[in-house]
Motif scaffolding. Structure first.
Motif, PDB file in Angstrom:
ATOM      1  N   VAL A 166      34.771  31.884  43.198  1.00 42.42           N
ATOM      2  CA  VAL A 166      33.558  32.652  43.475  1.00 42.42           C
ATOM      3  C   VAL A 166      32.341  32.053  42.799  1.00 42.42           C
ATOM      4  CG1 VAL A 166      34.720  34.826  43.953  1.00 42.42           C
ATOM      5  CG2 VAL A 166      34.187  34.238  41.601  1.00 42.42           C
ATOM      6  N   GLY A 167      32.351  30.723  42.620  1.00 42.48           N
ATOM      7  CA  GLY A 167      31.201  30.072  42.025  1.00 42.48           C
ATOM      8  C   GLY A 167      31.578  28.693  41.531  1.00 42.48           C
ATOM      9  N   GLU A 168      30.584  27.968  41.053  1.00 46.42           N
ATOM     10  CA  GLU A 168      30.837  26.586  40.649  1.00 46.42           C
ATOM     11  C   GLU A 168      31.287  26.469  39.197  1.00 46.42           C
ATOM     12  OE1 GLU A 168      28.363  23.470  42.295  1.00 46.42           O
ATOM     13  OE2 GLU A 168      26.989  25.017  43.004  1.00 46.42           O
ATOM     14  N   ARG A 169      31.069  27.495  38.403  1.00 48.94           N
ATOM     15  CA  ARG A 169      31.410  27.400  36.988  1.00 48.94           C
ATOM     16  C   ARG A 169      32.917  27.569  36.762  1.00 48.94           C
ATOM     17  NH1 ARG A 169      28.250  32.112  34.635  1.00 48.94           N
ATOM     18  NH2 ARG A 169      29.463  32.969  36.353  1.00 48.94           N
ATOM     19  N   ALA A 170      33.370  27.099  35.615  1.00 46.32           N
ATOM     20  CA  ALA A 170      34.807  27.092  35.330  1.00 46.32           C
ATOM     21  C   ALA A 170      35.396  28.500  35.301  1.00 46.32           C
ATOM     22  CB  ALA A 170      35.062  26.405  34.001  1.00 46.32           C
ATOM     23  N   GLU A 171      34.571  29.490  34.983  1.00 47.35           N
ATOM     24  CA  GLU A 171      35.121  30.844  34.891  1.00 47.35           C
ATOM     25  C   GLU A 171      35.053  31.598  36.230  1.00 47.35           C
ATOM     26  OE1 GLU A 171      32.594  29.575  33.259  1.00 47.35           O
ATOM     27  OE2 GLU A 171      31.045  31.041  32.744  1.00 47.35           O
ATOM     28  N   ASP A 172      34.509  30.950  37.248  1.00 40.48           N
ATOM     29  CA  ASP A 172      34.337  31.658  38.519  1.00 40.48           C
ATOM     30  C   ASP A 172      35.606  31.652  39.370  1.00 40.48           C
ATOM     31  OD1 ASP A 172      31.729  32.196  37.859  1.00 40.48           O
ATOM     32  OD2 ASP A 172      30.967  30.375  38.784  1.00 40.48           O
ATOM     33  N   LEU A 173      36.623  32.251  38.827  1.00 41.97           N
ATOM     34  CA  LEU A 173      37.917  32.293  39.480  1.00 41.97           C
ATOM     35  C   LEU A 173      38.413  33.729  39.405  1.00 41.97           C
ATOM     36  CD1 LEU A 173      40.019  30.160  40.544  1.00 41.97           C
ATOM     37  CD2 LEU A 173      41.070  30.280  38.298  1.00 41.97           C
ATOM     38  N   GLU A 174      38.866  34.262  40.537  1.00 40.71           N
ATOM     39  CA  GLU A 174      39.349  35.644  40.507  1.00 40.71           C
ATOM     40  C   GLU A 174      40.733  35.748  41.114  1.00 40.71           C
ATOM     41  OE1 GLU A 174      36.605  38.312  42.372  1.00 40.71           O
ATOM     42  OE2 GLU A 174      35.155  38.131  40.747  1.00 40.71           O
ATOM     43  N   PRO A 175      41.620  36.536  40.507  1.00 39.68           N
ATOM     44  CA  PRO A 175      42.920  36.748  41.129  1.00 39.68           C
ATOM     45  C   PRO A 175      42.740  37.517  42.426  1.00 39.68           C
ATOM     46  CG  PRO A 175      42.639  38.202  39.250  1.00 39.68           C
ATOM     47  CD  PRO A 175      41.459  37.294  39.258  1.00 39.68           C
ATOM     48  N   PHE A 176      43.655  37.340  43.318  1.00 38.53           N
ATOM     49  CA  PHE A 176      43.536  37.990  44.621  1.00 38.53           C
ATOM     50  C   PHE A 176      44.538  39.137  44.721  1.00 38.53           C
ATOM     51  CE2 PHE A 176      44.368  38.363  49.183  1.00 38.53           C
ATOM     52  CZ  PHE A 176      43.074  38.451  49.660  1.00 38.53           C
ATOM     53  N   HIS A 177      44.027  40.333  44.960  1.00 44.08           N
ATOM     54  CA  HIS A 177      44.889  41.509  45.106  1.00 44.08           C
ATOM     55  C   HIS A 177      44.735  42.073  46.515  1.00 44.08           C
ATOM     56  CE1 HIS A 177      46.088  41.991  40.895  1.00 44.08           C
ATOM     57  NE2 HIS A 177      44.887  41.539  40.606  1.00 44.08           N
ATOM     58  N   PRO A 178      45.758  41.891  47.358  1.00 40.59           N
ATOM     59  CA  PRO A 178      45.639  42.344  48.748  1.00 40.59           C
ATOM     60  C   PRO A 178      45.218  43.805  48.891  1.00 40.59           C
ATOM     61  CG  PRO A 178      47.562  40.982  48.527  1.00 40.59           C
ATOM     62  CD  PRO A 178      47.033  41.178  47.142  1.00 40.59           C
ATOM     63  N   ASP A 179      45.814  44.700  48.091  1.00 35.60           N
ATOM     64  CA  ASP A 179      45.468  46.114  48.297  1.00 35.60           C
ATOM     65  C   ASP A 179      44.032  46.414  47.878  1.00 35.60           C
ATOM     66  OD1 ASP A 179      46.253  45.586  45.714  1.00 35.60           O
ATOM     67  OD2 ASP A 179      47.009  47.604  45.348  1.00 35.60           O
ATOM     68  N   ARG A 180      43.611  45.780  46.788  1.00 32.16           N
ATOM     69  CA  ARG A 180      42.218  46.013  46.360  1.00 32.16           C
ATOM     70  C   ARG A 180      41.244  45.450  47.386  1.00 32.16           C
ATOM     71  NH1 ARG A 180      42.313  44.203  40.121  1.00 32.16           N
ATOM     72  NH2 ARG A 180      44.266  45.219  39.593  1.00 32.16           N
ATOM     73  N   MET A 181      41.617  44.265  47.896  1.00 34.90           N
ATOM     74  CA  MET A 181      40.739  43.660  48.888  1.00 34.90           C
ATOM     75  C   MET A 181      40.661  44.531  50.126  1.00 34.90           C
ATOM     76  SD  MET A 181      38.658  41.375  49.448  1.00 34.90           S
ATOM     77  CE  MET A 181      38.902  40.338  48.027  1.00 34.90           C
ATOM     78  N   ALA A 182      41.811  45.074  50.552  1.00 36.54           N
ATOM     79  CA  ALA A 182      41.834  45.950  51.724  1.00 36.54           C
ATOM     80  C   ALA A 182      40.942  47.169  51.479  1.00 36.54           C
ATOM     81  CB  ALA A 182      43.259  46.394  52.033  1.00 36.54           C
TER      82      ALA A 182
END
Ligand code: GDP
Ligand code: MG
Length: 454
Positions: A273-289
């Motif tokens: 979710v961005g160019e910086r090293a910390e711009d990484l997010e786990p993916f949760h199908p139910d939350r995304m839904a």
């Protein structure tokens, strides 16, 4: 990331939610709208069709639960199916082996190197020893880029030697990892603008040489529909275990994420979710839904609150307020107990837009503070005599000391509580003068903060 899809679906569901009874036509209309919304969001037509068919089948075959309206029930079916479409459960990398191996592949510019650095940072923070292997041997700049990332994150790095082949480099990196007790090796491979035989041969050779537990395709969300055929080709040629979607911070429509999961059967493990090293997010199908369907909106928060608030208690407080024209700390305590009764604050927080994306530790910290505050407030009010609760004005300095001592709090905590209460009381009075009816629930005490003073 799924903003546009989300906006369209929310309109559909807002309409559905209000429906007491659903007719066949309501359902058909909603399904058509949803199908269009999915297509517009870059979801592959075959995926969209299969999705709609499943929802239709389920909604016809399901009994309506008494506690839900038909509209809510349909939304629930959409939510469950969308979660399944996004891969069902949240999944992690397979890091059981020592060293565990992660091979990153994808088209040129998809974000392989950046994500390798992000992963190194993430795993280093978890106390793992990480080795980065620069397998993009044709581009010196790519090796340099990875070297910089290794330096920033404190990961080890293996660089290609002149004339070394990719599989040889891979074997050397693995050997080095074993000898030096690394926990994880990440192979950052080269990409092309298109998948060609040479690339596939190189990746297959590397895979066979090191046999990684994780073969991760990095996909740029911005390429939209094209990612479906890219994922399919890579999956057939090399065999994938997971996906990373990058650049979801941009204006990508995001729907492709849904399609690639269903086409490859591989879970999305992370999103960039961005160019910086910390711009990484786990993916949760139910939350995304939930987010896509707009279930994380204020409306559902309000609904939940209204359902759980003890209606009689609310009426009692209102009656009392009307009779006396004034609030007291007993009302405050009753209200607080109701709020506590609604159960886990965590669940409520998830319903607040934006809260879902706040890092979990920050959220837990906020939660912790909220709970502590609520407990303190309750303890202080309980340490007061009934008279003090009804007439807080009589609480002088010595009473303050006694109450603080009795509740295990500081006098300053009590001062804050009383100050906050006074403000709420004034606000309630003003509302009454304005002749407004007191709303039910939360707002009932004229905007009193649910947990009392900070
Ligand atoms: N906005 C955004 N940019 C990203 C993300 N991931 C990578 N990039 C950028 O995309 C470009 C290509 O990334 P790179 O890792 O070099 O791609 P590679 O060729 O697959 O190794 C770089 O400019 C990165 O900064 C992301 O999640 N969001
Ligand atoms: Mg690269």
């Amino acid at each position: 990331m799924f903003d546009r899809l989300s906006n369209r679906l929310q309109t559909v569901f807002r309409n559905l939610r209000g429906q007491g009874t659903l007719t066949e036509k309501n359902i058909q209309d909603a399904l058509r709208e949803v199908r269009l919304a999915l297509l517009e969001a870059d979801v592959h037509y075959a995926t969209a069709k299969a999705f709609i068919d499943r929802v239709k089948e389920k909604s016809l075959g399901t009994e309506v639960l008494s506690s839900l309206t038909p509209g809510q029930q349909l939304i629930k079916i959409f939510h469950d199916e969308l979660t399944a479409l996004l891969g069902g459960e949240h999944r992690e990398f397979d890091l059981r082996a020592i060293p565990s191996q992660v091979m990153m592949l994808g088209l040129h510019g998809s974000g392989k190197t950046t994500t390798s650095g992000k992963l190194a940072r993430l795993w280093k923070k978890q106390g793992k020893k990480v080795l980065l292997a620069a397998c993009d041997i044709r581009r010196p700049a790519a090796v340099e880029q990875l070297e910089v990332l290794a330096g920033q994150t404190g990961a080890g790095i293996i660089k290609p030697e002149p004339g070394e082949s990719v599989p040889d480099l891979g074997r050397r990196a693995l050997h080095h990892a074993r000898e030096n007790y690394y926990d994880i090796v990440v192979y950052d491979t080269g990409g092309r603008f298109q998948i060609d035989e040479e690339l596939v041969a190189e990746l297959t050779a590397l895979r066979n040489a090191v046999e990684p537990q994780n073969v991760i395709l990095v996909l740029d969300a911005a390429i939209g529909q094209e990612s479906v055929s890219v994922a399919k080709t890579f999956h057939e040629a090399v065999g994938l275990t997971g996906l990373v979607m990058t650049k979801l911070d941009g204006d990508a429509r995001g729907g492709a994420a849904l399609s690639v999961v269903s086409v490859t059967g591989c879970p999305i493990l992370l999103t960039g979710v961005g160019e910086r090293a910390e711009d990484l997010e786990p993916f949760h199908p139910d939350r995304m839904a939930s987010r896509i369907l707009g279930m994380g909106d204020v409306i559902s928060l309000v609904e939940k609150v209204q359902e759980s608030i003890d209606a009689d208690e609310a009426v009692r407080i209102q009656e009392k307020f009307k009779a006396k024209g004034e609030l007291d700390l007993e009302d405050f305590l009753a209200q607080m107990k109701q709020i506590r009764r609604m159960g886990s604050m965590g669940k409520l927080l998830e319903l607040i837009p934006g809260m879902g994306s706040i890092a979990e530790n920050v959220r837990n910290k906020m939660l912790g503070e909220g709970e502590v505050r609520a407990k303190k407030t309750e303890a202080m009010i309980q340490s007061m005599t009934p008279r003090e609760r009804r007439h807080p004005d009589i609480i002088n300095a010595s009473r303050r000391r006694r109450i603080a001592k009795g509740s295990g709090c500081e006098v300053s905590d009590l001062n804050e509580l009383l100050r906050g209460f006074k403000q709420a009381k004034q606000m309630a009075k003003r509302m009454k003068q304005m002749g407004r009816k007191m709303p039910r629930g939360f707002g009932g005490l004229g905007g009193m903060p649910p947990f009392g003073p900070r």
